[in-house]
Design an enzyme around this catalytic site. Structure first.
Site, PDB file in Angstrom:
ATOM      1  N   GLY A 103       0.926  -1.131   0.211  1.00  0.00           N
ATOM      2  CA  GLY A 103      -0.166  -0.022  -0.087  1.00  0.00           C
ATOM      3  C   GLY A 103       0.861   1.326  -0.044  1.00  0.00           C
ATOM      4  O   GLY A 103       2.219   1.334   0.288  1.00  0.00           O
ATOM      5  N   HIS A 334      -3.068  -7.067  12.274  1.00  0.00           N
ATOM      6  CA  HIS A 334      -2.525  -6.581  10.925  1.00  0.00           C
ATOM      7  C   HIS A 334      -1.137  -7.465  10.840  1.00  0.00           C
ATOM      8  O   HIS A 334      -0.181  -6.839  10.396  1.00  0.00           O
ATOM      9  CB  HIS A 334      -2.322  -5.357  10.634  1.00  0.00           C
ATOM     10  CG  HIS A 334      -2.397  -4.992   9.187  1.00  0.00           C
ATOM     11  ND1 HIS A 334      -2.904  -3.600   8.833  1.00  0.00           N
ATOM     12  CD2 HIS A 334      -2.052  -5.551   8.242  1.00  0.00           C
ATOM     13  CE1 HIS A 334      -2.830  -3.542   7.607  1.00  0.00           C
ATOM     14  NE2 HIS A 334      -2.532  -4.754   7.156  1.00  0.00           N
TER      15      HIS A 334
END
Lengths: 371, 371
Positions: A103, A334
């Site tokens: 990302g 995460h």
């Protein structure tokens, strides 16, 4: 000149050339220690590498702004924000920014494009690690893992005598009552495809997905997917609208990018439309799921359970967060790409991106900023 | 006789026959409430069913011994012990014992055989549910799930800023550093086969197994396995000795029966021989694994982690049990078959076994006691 003087002159010229070449070596700033195995790749005579010392702690801003002026390449992580101020500080020498991530929300991509600075990132290398954890969460969500491991950790196992339906949850795989299973994908990119491949031996015969509503259908790609997996039992692969996805899926996998158009796409309406025996898995971005609605769906039995690796507002997720408190929702911090193999692969790719960007070679993964 | 008298006589005969048939209905004792959906199958006029009321609590011994005398069939669970005393109490009417389990350690099989009593059990129906949890534990063991979920539950997520190797574990699937993966099976029965099928899309290209040392090789079966999965990437399927299994496997799956010959087959020597990046999964019986040795292996990094659904001495597993205390070992409370679908399937099969055994039909799964 005497031969001795000539020799001396030659030596001085050589030393000067060496010094000049040393002074001209392009500077690369690396904002984190990526581990000995990866950092070794930066140990080369044609680069002037300045690296932050710590593996676990982000560099401080003073160190960063002291070091980036005059850099040709900068390798950084999510912890650093690349905006106009950052680019002004680096100055006109900067040719490439390389982020060790798939990302790039922390990077002002437009500002890079305007200045003609390339952006390297690390796609693909984490696909399999994330697909692994996606399947793991689909299994954990159905099987009461949070409740049962807590009982074991508290030494309470013996307080629960065996009973026919004790600790029972929903079965992921096909079974005598449900001979076919349907996977639903909110977004169907590489991670979704690797996840689907893993699900086929569990007896999944149908895969449905929703794409970005503004995107064109991809009949050729869909036919290719279907053909690729038909021999392993996939009978149906189809793009559907979001209402059908919610209604038909035994597992919903949230695997779309986090952007304004996907904000809270999994909301109360979506969750109420799901099967009571279904589970929801989110391994993409927290912003796609309304946490309050998901907690309510688990608590009130609209769905069987949930597993999320990402939560809106992370890492600021307190112990009394509705999803953390909910027994039927597994929450991971995460760790989708957190395997030694994948992180070393990401580090290696980020380093190769910055080296190629600085020295003029082909970057292993350069973001196409014209899209 | 007048027509009225004849009619009356016929009615009396009919009533008498009905009463006699009622009195002669074979008695079936069911030691647990198996849930409304399953119990409905026992609601028939040709059986005299006596069932314990509770789903969660085992029947008490007084109730059991008050009710089994004269029974033709008895449906029971792990919670009941079938020994000579039990069989004497039931008496010579007993034709069938049906256990809602795949194992029958609670039953004196020889004593049943001597008395000519059939034994029904519930194999196969739980294979897929256990294979699901076996893959889940292989994933959980490698990915630091115990440590990371504890951090989230304690509200500590934000105390761990992202770092390249934070929370990293071993990757189950093939990756750029390890393009092939090897699964090792201690015992290769139905659950192992279903587990192997699930692993292929993770990039497992080799499967090794050890059989009972006293059993004959099965070259035909092995060739069949290899042929069946070759198109999905399985390059090698082979029986090996236990030392090679330990040395070569990226995951070791313990899937053999719990019996004297398999006691502590996973011991310190076995665990020391495993790869440092490998994980161990036990979803069969606790007695196969030396818990102290496994805890030490996780703690000292001989292996990357472990996931167990069974523990020696269960359910008496206190909070300070070495495996429960070990951050790299996930412990579940024997929930391998605990899905609503599978448990209903097991209950249905156990009921159909007892009905067929009592009324003389084919039992769906009768144990062959001559083996």
């Amino acid at each position: 000149m005497s031969s001795a003087a000539l020799s001396l002159a030659r030596r001085i010229t050589s030393i000067t050339a060496h010094l000049q070449s040393g002074m001209a070596r392009p500077k690369v700033v690396v904002t984190r220690n990526l581990g000995a195995e990866a950092m070794r790749l930066l140990d080369r005579s044609d680069l002037d590498v300045v690296a932050w010392h710590s593996e676990t702690q982000p560099c401080d801003k003073k160190w960063l702004y002291d070091n980036i002026p005059g850099a040709t390449g900068i390798l950084l992580l999510f912890s650093e924000k690349v905006d106009q101020e950052f680019l002004d500080a680096a100055g006109p020498t900067l040719k490439v920014v390389s982020t060790m991530s798939v990302g790039y929300e922390h990077i002002d991509v437009k500002a890079l494009a305007q200045r003609g600075i390339k952006l390297g990132y690390t796609p693909d290398v984490l696909t399999e690690a994330v697909a692994d954890i996606t399947v793991m969460l689909a299994l954990m969500a159905g099987r009461n893992v949070k409740e049962t491991t807590t009982i074991v950790q508290n030494g309470q196992w013996s307080a629960y005598p065996w009973a026919p339906y004790l600790f029972c949850g929903s079965q992921l795989s096909a079974n005598w009552l449900q001979p076919t299973r349907t996977a639903g994908f909110l977004g169907f990119g590489r991670i979704a495809q690797s996840t689907l491949a893993r699900l086929l031996p569990f007896g999944f015969t149908r895969a449905l997905y929703t794409g970005n509503p503004s995107s064109q259908p991809k009949p050729a790609r869909d036919a290719e997917m279907h053909a690729k997996y038909a021999s392993q039992g996939l009978a149906e692969f189809r793009r559907v609208d979001i209402a059908e996805l919610a209604r038909e899926s035994d597992v919903v996998f949230v695997l779309a990018p986090g952007e304004p158009s996907t904000y809270h796409v999994v909301n109360e309406e979506f969750l109420r439309a799901m099967k009571k025996t279904a589970v929801l898995v989110n391994t993409s971005r927290g912003s796609l799921v309304d946490s309050e609605a998901l907690a309510k769906a688990c608590r009130e039995g609209w769905i069987s359970g949930a597993g999320v690796d990402v939560v809106e507002g992370e890492p600021h997720v307190p112990a009394d967060h509705p999803l953390v408190k909910e027994p039927r929702c597994v929450v991971l911090p995460h760790i989708g790409s957190a395997t030694n193999e994948t992180r070393l692969g990401m580090g290696t790719m980020a380093i190769n991106n910055v080296i190629a960007g600085v020295l003029g070679g082909n970057m292993p993964a350069e973001l196409n900023m014209s899209r």
